[in-house]
Design a protein around this motif. Structure first.
Motif, PDB file in Angstrom:
ATOM      1  N   LYS A  36     -52.876  34.483 -74.214  1.00  0.00           N
ATOM      2  CA  LYS A  36     -51.639  35.355 -74.228  1.00  0.00           C
ATOM      3  C   LYS A  36     -51.289  36.203 -75.449  1.00  0.00           C
ATOM      4  O   LYS A  36     -51.709  35.852 -76.524  1.00  0.00           O
ATOM      5  CB  LYS A  36     -50.326  34.445 -74.047  1.00  0.00           C
ATOM      6  CG  LYS A  36     -50.373  33.869 -72.424  1.00  0.00           C
ATOM      7  CD  LYS A  36     -48.989  33.038 -72.351  1.00  0.00           C
ATOM      8  CE  LYS A  36     -48.971  32.197 -71.182  1.00  0.00           C
ATOM      9  NZ  LYS A  36     -49.242  32.876 -69.899  1.00  0.00           N
ATOM     10  N   ASN A  37     -50.584  37.281 -75.493  1.00  0.00           N
ATOM     11  CA  ASN A  37     -49.993  37.784 -76.606  1.00  0.00           C
ATOM     12  C   ASN A  37     -48.985  37.287 -77.134  1.00  0.00           C
ATOM     13  O   ASN A  37     -48.519  36.367 -76.375  1.00  0.00           O
ATOM     14  CB  ASN A  37     -49.819  39.354 -76.480  1.00  0.00           C
ATOM     15  CG  ASN A  37     -48.365  39.704 -75.239  1.00  0.00           C
ATOM     16  OD1 ASN A  37     -47.585  38.844 -75.791  1.00  0.00           O
ATOM     17  ND2 ASN A  37     -48.828  40.770 -74.491  1.00  0.00           N
ATOM     18  N   GLU A  39     -45.771  37.736 -77.732  1.00  0.00           N
ATOM     19  CA  GLU A  39     -44.708  37.774 -77.230  1.00  0.00           C
ATOM     20  C   GLU A  39     -44.627  37.011 -76.037  1.00  0.00           C
ATOM     21  O   GLU A  39     -43.502  36.284 -75.681  1.00  0.00           O
ATOM     22  CB  GLU A  39     -44.099  39.444 -76.911  1.00  0.00           C
ATOM     23  CG  GLU A  39     -43.882  40.130 -78.153  1.00  0.00           C
ATOM     24  CD  GLU A  39     -42.675  39.583 -78.766  1.00  0.00           C
ATOM     25  OE1 GLU A  39     -41.865  39.013 -78.332  1.00  0.00           O
ATOM     26  OE2 GLU A  39     -42.759  39.443 -80.007  1.00  0.00           O
ATOM     27  N   THR A  40     -45.469  37.055 -75.258  1.00  0.00           N
ATOM     28  CA  THR A  40     -45.773  36.289 -74.027  1.00  0.00           C
ATOM     29  C   THR A  40     -45.802  34.945 -74.111  1.00  0.00           C
ATOM     30  O   THR A  40     -45.077  33.736 -73.510  1.00  0.00           O
ATOM     31  CB  THR A  40     -46.900  36.693 -73.024  1.00  0.00           C
ATOM     32  OG1 THR A  40     -46.821  38.269 -73.009  1.00  0.00           O
ATOM     33  CG2 THR A  40     -46.896  36.068 -71.778  1.00  0.00           C
TER      34      THR A  40
END
Length: 134
Positions: A36-37, A39-40
């Motif tokens: 996941k990035n 922010e996610t």
């Protein structure tokens, strides 16, 4: 690994249960960080539910679980698990850097409360905090 099994068998049922809870959280966090990035990941992490645990018991369980795969369960997954599982105590996660002889820059993550390092203390601790997650 044989030594870990021998130690595991000597632990109380409570210590074994907490070990498995921590190991599961570390696997989940490591996997989410990988795919996941950020922010996610932060949204997922905020929704991750867990119970309250004693600092010392939690620290011991994290150190034990990290020995299962030290290359994968480095300081960041350990600190994230500690922060999440010790959340009622207002623990902050810090990511910092220091100059290193081997590398130009060495990064490290740790958790602290009121300036005291709770998990992630290392010899010659001279890291400059770059990012603090309260």
């Amino acid at each position: 690994m044989k030594n870990l099994l021998k130690k595991y068998l000597s632990w109380s049922s409570k210590e074994k249960w907490l070990f498995w809870q921590v190991l599961l959280r570390m696997i989940q966090i490591k996997t989410q960080l990988r795919f996941k990035n950020f922010e996610t990941f932060k949204k997922w992490y905020a929704e991750l539910d867990t119970e309250e645990y004693d600092f010392d018991e939690l620290k011991q369980a994290i150190q034990r679980a990290a020995t299962v795969s030290p290359k994968h369960f480095t300081c960041l997954p350990q600190a994230l698990v500690f922060k999440k599982m010790a959340r009622p105590y207002n623990v902050i996660l810090v990511i910092g850097v220091q100059a290193s002889e081997k590398m130009n820059l060495d990064a490290h993550a740790w958790c602290e409360q009121q300036g005291k390092v709770l998990i992630g203390d290392v010899p010659d601790f001279q890291y400059l905090p770059l990012w603090i997650w309260e």
